[in-house]
Design an enzyme around this catalytic site. Structure first.
Site, PDB file in Angstrom:
ATOM      1  N   ARG A  58      58.719  -5.796 -26.749  1.00 37.92           N
ATOM      2  CA  ARG A  58      57.268  -5.867 -26.533  1.00 37.92           C
ATOM      3  C   ARG A  58      56.880  -6.074 -25.071  1.00 37.92           C
ATOM      4  O   ARG A  58      56.095  -5.313 -24.496  1.00 37.92           O
ATOM      5  CB  ARG A  58      56.667  -7.047 -27.342  1.00 37.92           C
ATOM      6  CG  ARG A  58      56.312  -6.758 -28.754  1.00 37.92           C
ATOM      7  CD  ARG A  58      56.504  -8.006 -29.597  1.00 37.92           C
ATOM      8  NE  ARG A  58      57.943  -8.197 -29.710  1.00 37.92           N
ATOM      9  CZ  ARG A  58      58.659  -7.677 -30.691  1.00 37.92           C
ATOM     10  NH1 ARG A  58      58.079  -7.058 -31.670  1.00 37.92           N
ATOM     11  NH2 ARG A  58      59.970  -7.808 -30.727  1.00 37.92           N
ATOM     12  N   THR A  59      57.433  -7.116 -24.468  1.00 38.57           N
ATOM     13  CA  THR A  59      56.965  -7.522 -23.135  1.00 38.57           C
ATOM     14  C   THR A  59      57.330  -6.467 -22.089  1.00 38.57           C
ATOM     15  O   THR A  59      56.508  -6.118 -21.240  1.00 38.57           O
ATOM     16  CB  THR A  59      57.585  -8.885 -22.772  1.00 38.57           C
ATOM     17  OG1 THR A  59      57.417  -9.775 -23.885  1.00 38.57           O
ATOM     18  CG2 THR A  59      56.919  -9.483 -21.560  1.00 38.57           C
ATOM     19  N   LYS A  86      78.211  -7.879 -11.152  1.00 38.72           N
ATOM     20  CA  LYS A  86      79.301  -7.950 -10.158  1.00 38.72           C
ATOM     21  C   LYS A  86      79.268  -9.262  -9.395  1.00 38.72           C
ATOM     22  O   LYS A  86      79.959  -9.429  -8.390  1.00 38.72           O
ATOM     23  CB  LYS A  86      79.164  -6.798  -9.156  1.00 38.72           C
ATOM     24  CG  LYS A  86      79.223  -5.421  -9.788  1.00 38.72           C
ATOM     25  CD  LYS A  86      78.987  -4.381  -8.700  1.00 38.72           C
ATOM     26  CE  LYS A  86      78.723  -3.019  -9.286  1.00 38.72           C
ATOM     27  NZ  LYS A  86      78.200  -2.084  -8.287  1.00 38.72           N
ATOM     28  N   ARG A 108      62.059 -11.489 -16.533  1.00 40.95           N
ATOM     29  CA  ARG A 108      62.474 -12.281 -17.714  1.00 40.95           C
ATOM     30  C   ARG A 108      63.883 -12.774 -17.450  1.00 40.95           C
ATOM     31  O   ARG A 108      64.766 -12.001 -17.059  1.00 40.95           O
ATOM     32  CB  ARG A 108      62.451 -11.456 -18.996  1.00 40.95           C
ATOM     33  CG  ARG A 108      63.107 -12.230 -20.143  1.00 40.95           C
ATOM     34  CD  ARG A 108      62.872 -11.652 -21.482  1.00 40.95           C
ATOM     35  NE  ARG A 108      61.489 -11.816 -21.888  1.00 40.95           N
ATOM     36  CZ  ARG A 108      61.052 -11.544 -23.113  1.00 40.95           C
ATOM     37  NH1 ARG A 108      61.900 -11.117 -24.031  1.00 40.95           N
ATOM     38  NH2 ARG A 108      59.788 -11.711 -23.441  1.00 40.95           N
ATOM     39  N   HIS A 136      56.077 -18.619 -21.275  1.00 36.91           N
ATOM     40  CA  HIS A 136      55.888 -17.175 -21.469  1.00 36.91           C
ATOM     41  C   HIS A 136      54.377 -16.958 -21.332  1.00 36.91           C
ATOM     42  O   HIS A 136      53.662 -16.766 -22.316  1.00 36.91           O
ATOM     43  CB  HIS A 136      56.401 -16.785 -22.856  1.00 36.91           C
ATOM     44  CG  HIS A 136      56.540 -15.311 -23.088  1.00 36.91           C
ATOM     45  ND1 HIS A 136      55.996 -14.362 -22.249  1.00 36.91           N
ATOM     46  CD2 HIS A 136      57.170 -14.626 -24.080  1.00 36.91           C
ATOM     47  CE1 HIS A 136      56.297 -13.154 -22.725  1.00 36.91           C
ATOM     48  NE2 HIS A 136      57.004 -13.300 -23.831  1.00 36.91           N
TER      49      HIS A 136
HETATM   50  N1   CP Z   1      57.076 -11.694 -27.877  1.00 40.70           N
HETATM   51  C1   CP Z   1      58.048 -11.245 -27.036  1.00 40.70           C
HETATM   52  O1   CP Z   1      58.271 -11.760 -25.948  1.00 40.70           O
HETATM   53  O2   CP Z   1      58.754 -10.194 -27.539  1.00 40.70           O
HETATM   54  P1   CP Z   1      59.918  -9.434 -26.751  1.00 40.70           P
HETATM   55  O3   CP Z   1      61.094 -10.368 -26.679  1.00 40.70           O
HETATM   56  O4   CP Z   1      60.218  -8.203 -27.587  1.00 40.70           O
HETATM   57  O5   CP Z   1      59.423  -9.087 -25.389  1.00 40.70           O
END
Ligand code: CP
Length: 308
Positions: A58-59, A86, A108, A136
């Site tokens: 999603r993100t 590496k 992320r 998040h």
């Molecule tokens: N909700 C969310 O962060 O989903 P993803 O891990 O698929 O990005």
């Protein structure tokens, strides 16, 4: 108000006014998505790097689409295809990206604090796309956007967040955002994953979902994070479903207009019954759709500051 942040690292440091400003900006960008031509030139000539050291569906796609709708150029980097494998450090990798004139880095990472670390060292804008169990922020913003869209405002609503609070960056960002905008928050789950210490944040803690469900306007179900769990914290899956899963029987306790939310990915039949996830009270797909507008707003606001 005037936006002044080049980075979005967490919700904790945002004011209620800043959160509302992002949501209002997102509303304007959502309208762009209804046009024949769904693109605006706001970030034309800018380069965004989607740097995902942990998996995401999603993100990552939402940030990529948001950047393209704003006419930015996008590069995707994952842990397995980068020189992190590496032994290159995160800082050196980020410096390489900046030397290639990256304007915005969406990160992320499994380590809490990684986006803050880069934000303090780079001229580029750094957007946290989820860091360990810390925050998040864009997930919380899209969740609040979805609630506000359906209910008109956030203030005065009672929101239950259910499940693995201790390890959840989604929960942490949502708690900060909901409290700042005047909602009442109850955390629900086993005492190992929802310790009473959370009450210091200004929320209520409950270990009995059946007492809470009839009182809430929104129930936000968190994913059981098998990858972050240690056995001593977590009851077996069967026991979790019996005590905290949103089953069809349990859903009868909800008010008719209560919204059912889940950040995804869903473990169908664990956090939520599959039919309820696709049912009339579920806004799970609306959360995904709104994520695009919210991320356009965040990239537009922070990217605009970084390029000054
Ligand atoms: N909700 C969310 O962060 O989903 P993803 O891990 O698929 O990005």
């Amino acid at each position: 108000m005037r936006w002044s942040r080049k980075d979005l690292v967490g919700i904790r440091e945002l004011s209620a006014e800043e959160i509302t400003f992002v949501l209002d900006t997102a509303a304007a960008f959502k309208q762009v998505g209804t046009r024949d031509v769904k693109k605006v030139p706001a970030l034309r000539g800018k380069t965004l790097v989607n740097f995902f050291v942990e998996p995401s569906t999603r993100t990552r796609t939402s940030f990529e689409l948001a950047a393209k709708r704003l006419s930015a150029d996008v590069i995707n980097i994952s842990a397995t295809t980068s020189s992190l494998t590496k032994g290159e450090t995160l800082k050196d990798t980020a410096k390489i990206l900046e030397a290639n004139h990256a304007d915005i880095i969406v990160l992320r990472h499994s380590s809490a604090g990684a986006p803050q670390f880069l934000a303090e060292r780079l001229r580029a804008s750094v957007i946290n796309a989820g860091d360990g169990a810390h925050e998040h922020p864009t997930q919380a913003l899209l969740d609040l956007y979805t609630i506000r869209e359906r209910r008109g405002s956030i203030a005065g609503l009672h929101v239950a967040i259910v499940g693995d609070i201790l390890f959840s960056r989604v929960a942490r960002s949502n708690i900060f955002a909901l409290l700042k905008l005047g909602a009442r928050v109850t955390l629900v789950g086993p005492s190992t994953l929802v310790p009473r210490v959370f009450e210091r944040l200004g929320v209520t803690v409950s270990h009995c979902i059946d007492e809470v469900l009839p009182t809430v306007d929104v129930v936000h179900l968190l994913r059981v994070q098998h990858e972050r769990q240690r056995k001593e914290y977590f009851p077996g899956i069967g026991e979790y479903i019996r005590l905290f899963g949103l089953t069809k029987a349990r859903a009868k306790l909800l008010k008719a207009d209560c919204l059912i939310m889940h950040p995804g990915p869903i473990n169908r039949g664990v956090e939520i019954d599959s039919d309820l996830a696709d049912g009339v009270q579920s806004v799970i797909l609306a959360q995904v759709t709104n994520g695009l507008a919210v991320r356009m707003a965040v990239l537009y606001l922070c990217g605009g500051i970084a390029s000054r």
